[in-house]
Design a protein around this motif. Sequence first.
Motif, PDB file in Angstrom:
ATOM      1  N   ILE A   2     -41.432 -10.229  -8.572  1.00 30.21           N
ATOM      2  CA  ILE A   2     -40.179 -10.587  -7.921  1.00 30.21           C
ATOM      3  C   ILE A   2     -39.044 -10.266  -8.875  1.00 30.21           C
ATOM      4  O   ILE A   2     -39.040 -10.692 -10.031  1.00 30.21           O
ATOM      5  N   LEU A   3     -38.086  -9.506  -8.395  1.00 33.08           N
ATOM      6  CA  LEU A   3     -36.947  -9.138  -9.214  1.00 33.08           C
ATOM      7  C   LEU A   3     -35.685  -9.764  -8.641  1.00 33.08           C
ATOM      8  O   LEU A   3     -35.372  -9.590  -7.471  1.00 33.08           O
ATOM      9  N   ASP A   4     -34.974 -10.491  -9.468  1.00 31.00           N
ATOM     10  CA  ASP A   4     -33.687 -11.029  -9.062  1.00 31.00           C
ATOM     11  C   ASP A   4     -32.640  -9.931  -9.193  1.00 31.00           C
ATOM     12  O   ASP A   4     -32.730  -9.054 -10.058  1.00 31.00           O
ATOM     13  N   TRP A   5     -31.655  -9.997  -8.341  1.00 31.03           N
ATOM     14  CA  TRP A   5     -30.565  -9.014  -8.368  1.00 31.03           C
ATOM     15  C   TRP A   5     -29.853  -9.058  -9.717  1.00 31.03           C
ATOM     16  O   TRP A   5     -29.517 -10.115 -10.230  1.00 31.03           O
ATOM     17  N   SER A   6     -29.655  -7.878 -10.268  1.00 34.97           N
ATOM     18  CA  SER A   6     -28.945  -7.759 -11.535  1.00 34.97           C
ATOM     19  C   SER A   6     -28.217  -6.419 -11.555  1.00 34.97           C
ATOM     20  O   SER A   6     -28.848  -5.358 -11.591  1.00 34.97           O
ATOM     21  N   GLU A   7     -26.907  -6.488 -11.509  1.00 35.96           N
ATOM     22  CA  GLU A   7     -26.124  -5.256 -11.593  1.00 35.96           C
ATOM     23  C   GLU A   7     -26.331  -4.581 -12.938  1.00 35.96           C
ATOM     24  O   GLU A   7     -26.365  -3.348 -13.034  1.00 35.96           O
ATOM     25  N   ASP A   8     -26.513  -5.376 -13.997  1.00 36.75           N
ATOM     26  CA  ASP A   8     -26.761  -4.807 -15.324  1.00 36.75           C
ATOM     27  C   ASP A   8     -28.062  -4.012 -15.334  1.00 36.75           C
ATOM     28  O   ASP A   8     -28.138  -2.934 -15.944  1.00 36.75           O
ATOM     29  N   ARG A   9     -29.104  -4.531 -14.663  1.00 37.63           N
ATOM     30  CA  ARG A   9     -30.376  -3.819 -14.599  1.00 37.63           C
ATOM     31  C   ARG A   9     -30.193  -2.474 -13.896  1.00 37.63           C
ATOM     32  O   ARG A   9     -30.759  -1.461 -14.287  1.00 37.63           O
ATOM     33  N   LEU A  10     -29.378  -2.480 -12.849  1.00 40.81           N
ATOM     34  CA  LEU A  10     -29.105  -1.248 -12.111  1.00 40.81           C
ATOM     35  C   LEU A  10     -28.368  -0.245 -12.997  1.00 40.81           C
ATOM     36  O   LEU A  10     -28.712   0.944 -13.030  1.00 40.81           O
ATOM     37  N   ARG A  11     -27.388  -0.722 -13.718  1.00 39.87           N
ATOM     38  CA  ARG A  11     -26.635   0.168 -14.622  1.00 39.87           C
ATOM     39  C   ARG A  11     -27.552   0.733 -15.711  1.00 39.87           C
ATOM     40  O   ARG A  11     -27.477   1.912 -16.048  1.00 39.87           O
ATOM     41  N   GLN A  12     -28.400  -0.112 -16.272  1.00 39.46           N
ATOM     42  CA  GLN A  12     -29.307   0.343 -17.328  1.00 39.46           C
ATOM     43  C   GLN A  12     -30.297   1.379 -16.803  1.00 39.46           C
ATOM     44  O   GLN A  12     -30.664   2.318 -17.509  1.00 39.46           O
ATOM     45  N   ALA A  13     -30.713   1.222 -15.545  1.00 38.83           N
ATOM     46  CA  ALA A  13     -31.661   2.169 -14.950  1.00 38.83           C
ATOM     47  C   ALA A  13     -31.093   3.578 -14.927  1.00 38.83           C
ATOM     48  O   ALA A  13     -31.822   4.557 -15.090  1.00 38.83           O
ATOM     49  N   LEU A  14     -29.789   3.675 -14.737  1.00 32.48           N
ATOM     50  CA  LEU A  14     -29.163   4.998 -14.675  1.00 32.48           C
ATOM     51  C   LEU A  14     -29.127   5.685 -16.030  1.00 32.48           C
ATOM     52  O   LEU A  14     -28.922   6.899 -16.106  1.00 32.48           O
ATOM     53  N   SER A  15     -29.328   4.940 -17.100  1.00 33.14           N
ATOM     54  CA  SER A  15     -29.340   5.535 -18.436  1.00 33.14           C
ATOM     55  C   SER A  15     -30.737   5.982 -18.858  1.00 33.14           C
ATOM     56  O   SER A  15     -30.899   6.616 -19.902  1.00 33.14           O
ATOM     57  N   VAL A  16     -31.754   5.656 -18.041  1.00 35.04           N
ATOM     58  CA  VAL A  16     -33.130   6.047 -18.355  1.00 35.04           C
ATOM     59  C   VAL A  16     -33.335   7.507 -17.958  1.00 35.04           C
ATOM     60  O   VAL A  16     -33.067   7.895 -16.822  1.00 35.04           O
ATOM     61  N   ALA A  17     -33.803   8.303 -18.895  1.00 35.03           N
ATOM     62  CA  ALA A  17     -34.025   9.723 -18.619  1.00 35.03           C
ATOM     63  C   ALA A  17     -35.144   9.906 -17.602  1.00 35.03           C
ATOM     64  O   ALA A  17     -36.187   9.258 -17.686  1.00 35.03           O
ATOM     65  N   ALA A  18     -34.916  10.771 -16.644  1.00 36.00           N
ATOM     66  CA  ALA A  18     -35.929  11.090 -15.629  1.00 36.00           C
ATOM     67  C   ALA A  18     -35.581  12.427 -15.011  1.00 36.00           C
ATOM     68  O   ALA A  18     -34.403  12.785 -14.902  1.00 36.00           O
ATOM     69  N   GLY A  19     -36.601  13.160 -14.627  1.00 32.34           N
ATOM     70  CA  GLY A  19     -36.378  14.455 -14.019  1.00 32.34           C
ATOM     71  C   GLY A  19     -36.200  14.351 -12.513  1.00 32.34           C
ATOM     72  O   GLY A  19     -36.283  13.265 -11.934  1.00 32.34           O
ATOM     73  N   PRO A  20     -35.964  15.476 -11.875  1.00 34.48           N
ATOM     74  CA  PRO A  20     -35.820  15.481 -10.421  1.00 34.48           C
ATOM     75  C   PRO A  20     -37.129  15.115  -9.730  1.00 34.48           C
ATOM     76  O   PRO A  20     -38.204  15.214 -10.319  1.00 34.48           O
ATOM     77  N   THR A  21     -37.021  14.661  -8.500  1.00 34.83           N
ATOM     78  CA  THR A  21     -38.191  14.325  -7.695  1.00 34.83           C
ATOM     79  C   THR A  21     -38.260  15.270  -6.502  1.00 34.83           C
ATOM     80  O   THR A  21     -37.342  16.048  -6.254  1.00 34.83           O
ATOM     81  N   SER A  22     -39.359  15.173  -5.768  1.00 37.44           N
ATOM     82  CA  SER A  22     -39.559  16.105  -4.671  1.00 37.44           C
ATOM     83  C   SER A  22     -40.498  15.522  -3.629  1.00 37.44           C
ATOM     84  O   SER A  22     -41.369  14.702  -3.947  1.00 37.44           O
ATOM     85  N   ASP A  23     -40.328  15.960  -2.392  1.00 39.69           N
ATOM     86  CA  ASP A  23     -41.282  15.607  -1.341  1.00 39.69           C
ATOM     87  C   ASP A  23     -42.658  16.196  -1.634  1.00 39.69           C
ATOM     88  O   ASP A  23     -43.643  15.810  -1.015  1.00 39.69           O
ATOM     89  N   TYR A  24     -42.726  17.111  -2.583  1.00 39.28           N
ATOM     90  CA  TYR A  24     -43.992  17.767  -2.933  1.00 39.28           C
ATOM     91  C   TYR A  24     -44.697  17.075  -4.101  1.00 39.28           C
ATOM     92  O   TYR A  24     -45.775  17.511  -4.509  1.00 39.28           O
ATOM     93  N   ASP A  25     -44.116  15.998  -4.654  1.00 38.63           N
ATOM     94  CA  ASP A  25     -44.700  15.317  -5.821  1.00 38.63           C
ATOM     95  C   ASP A  25     -46.160  14.926  -5.609  1.00 38.63           C
ATOM     96  O   ASP A  25     -46.980  15.036  -6.516  1.00 38.63           O
ATOM     97  N   LEU A  26     -46.487  14.435  -4.424  1.00 35.65           N
ATOM     98  CA  LEU A  26     -47.850  13.980  -4.140  1.00 35.65           C
ATOM     99  C   LEU A  26     -48.705  15.068  -3.494  1.00 35.65           C
ATOM    100  O   LEU A  26     -49.859  14.807  -3.152  1.00 35.65           O
ATOM    101  N   ASN A  27     -48.149  16.251  -3.364  1.00 35.36           N
ATOM    102  CA  ASN A  27     -48.854  17.347  -2.693  1.00 35.36           C
ATOM    103  C   ASN A  27     -48.758  18.625  -3.520  1.00 35.36           C
ATOM    104  O   ASN A  27     -48.157  19.615  -3.097  1.00 35.36           O
TER     105      ASN A  27
END
Length: 197
Positions: A2-27
Amino acid sequence: MILDWSEDRLRQALSVAAGPTSDYDLNPDVAPPGGSLRAAGVLAAFHADDGRLVLTKRASGLRHHPGQIALPGGKVDAADADAVAAALREAREEVGLDPAQVDLLGTLPPHRTVTGFAVTPVIGVIRGPFQPRAEPGEVEEAFALPFAHVADPSRYRVERRRWREGWRSYHAAPFGPYYLWGATARILLGLARRMQA
């Protein structure tokens, strides 16, 4: 989890490096078609008071993706400066959200769809009172899902269905009568995972 709402958590998530995603990820055995992708933007707008996320159920009479659960958004038009502008314009049209009420936090890497779009997810927080209004003809229903559902990676599962002479796997995170799946679920799962990083 269970995650409580946290705007700070949302902001921090945007600083986490991640590549693009795709509808083909699972295929991985399905090769994406060649050619250029059309630019689009979608808005993941969370209410500042409790983090509920605004979503739409597309009208059943639409030619593309009828009846699907989606983030407000669409293709980048010639009058749009970029995908962020397109997402804000479409959110105003589809659910009546004034762009002045949206505090933009950032964007996620583009998501490639099987329909040939490079979709930029735009993340924002809605300030002040807002009641979504569905655009007649395009949106059957405008509603919100709780932050605890959207932000919890364990709520997402892999399902599959027949598609173009074969089987296609995809992410899904159903909630009550709402079947959240496909590109929208994959985008939100990516955000949920970044919030756990």
